[in-house]
Design an enzyme around this catalytic site. Sequence first.
Site, short mmCIF file in Angstrom:
data_model
loop_
_atom_site.label_atom_id
_atom_site.label_comp_id
_atom_site.label_asym_id
_atom_site.label_seq_id
_atom_site.Cartn_x
_atom_site.Cartn_y
_atom_site.Cartn_z
N LYS A 99 -13.53 2.10 10.55
CA LYS A 99 -12.33 2.54 11.25
C LYS A 99 -12.63 2.84 12.72
O LYS A 99 -11.83 2.57 13.61
CB LYS A 99 -11.73 3.76 10.56
N GLY A 137 0.81 -1.20 0.00
CA GLY A 137 0.00 0.00 0.00
C GLY A 137 0.84 1.26 0.00
O GLY A 137 2.06 1.23 0.21
N PHE A 138 0.19 2.38 -0.20
CA PHE A 138 0.86 3.66 -0.33
C PHE A 138 1.67 4.02 0.92
O PHE A 138 2.89 4.24 0.85
CB PHE A 138 -0.21 4.72 -0.62
N ILE A 139 1.03 4.06 2.07
CA ILE A 139 1.72 4.45 3.29
C ILE A 139 2.62 3.32 3.80
O ILE A 139 3.78 3.54 4.17
CB ILE A 139 0.71 4.85 4.38
N TYR A 182 -16.87 3.57 5.45
CA TYR A 182 -15.42 3.54 5.67
C TYR A 182 -15.06 4.08 7.04
O TYR A 182 -14.35 3.44 7.83
CB TYR A 182 -14.72 4.34 4.58
#
Length: 347
Positions: free
Chosen positions: A180, A28-30, A176
Amino acid sequence: MPELTPSAYFAPVNSAIPEKILVTGAAGFIASRVCALLHKQGHQVIGLDNFNDAYDVRQKDWRWAQLEKMGGLELHRLDLTDESGLKKLFAQHANTGQPPFSAVINLAARAGVRASVENPAVYVSANVSGSLTLLEMCRQFGVKKFVLASTSSLYGKDHATPYREDMNTDRQLSPYAATKKAAEAMAYTYHFLHKLDVSVLRYFTVYGPAGRPDMTPLRFTQRIREGRTITVFGDGSQSRDFTYVDDIARGTIAALRPVGYETFNLGSDQPLKLNALIESIEELTGKKALIDYRPWHPADMAATWADITKARKQLDWSPQTNFRAGLGKLVAWYEENRAWAKEIDTD
């Protein structure tokens, strides 16, 4: 233009952190940036990712390939909901009388506000069930430190900015954000019952090279550069606390220190209007944006802005990259990888 690699975007930081770290969502990006930075600091990194199709998998393939080029990282293709596979991985790393990992950083998730409205079930599976499975593995194998990636979307629309961690987060605007919130609550339960040390990180609009194609910085960069129309919901006056990915990676690693149970905002503390983002991309690409204005989406927040006082004090962290410099690196990455990046689905 020289080849752009992860090492070009990371600056080592000094942190007294655990030496053997499991990072989920490693493609993933992070998470890919966190893995690379931990590796540069000399730590043993075990990364896993399920390569789901939430967005164009070529993005994940590229990030994964950069990690493989670094050498020395242990990478696995594994889904968090695969309890038997996850248990096998923990068992393989467990030594007699010792936990398998010094810490777990859970960055694997389904992200995206609007997409969660269309398909909330996959968000529950990844963000709630996946987090629970990982927390249970930590309990069973004695892992003491857990870092959970969360989101600024929890703050909803009824608070004045900037957002503080002690604000009420009971009214989410999207599935979403709701998933979380559920993951945060579950992590607290494991802290309370099983003494797991937990850092919850609420990220604010992360951007940078190889970013997610559903996020406006990369999506608009691609579409403006290629002469395609961009869609703006509302009039473009909404603002976001755009935060450069390397700053987020440093903050994530800083959160590995013992805190008991704490929640931290990680943001730039310098919100920017969407129209200003578009203007900056136009200047950096030399292209004029073609804009399709549409009605405001009810799941969108009008503004995000992080109060990062707590992270400054307790994590000794603050953002270091100004928006223009960070956006320039994103545009440079796009130009370097344009042959395939221009084909990424950003709809």
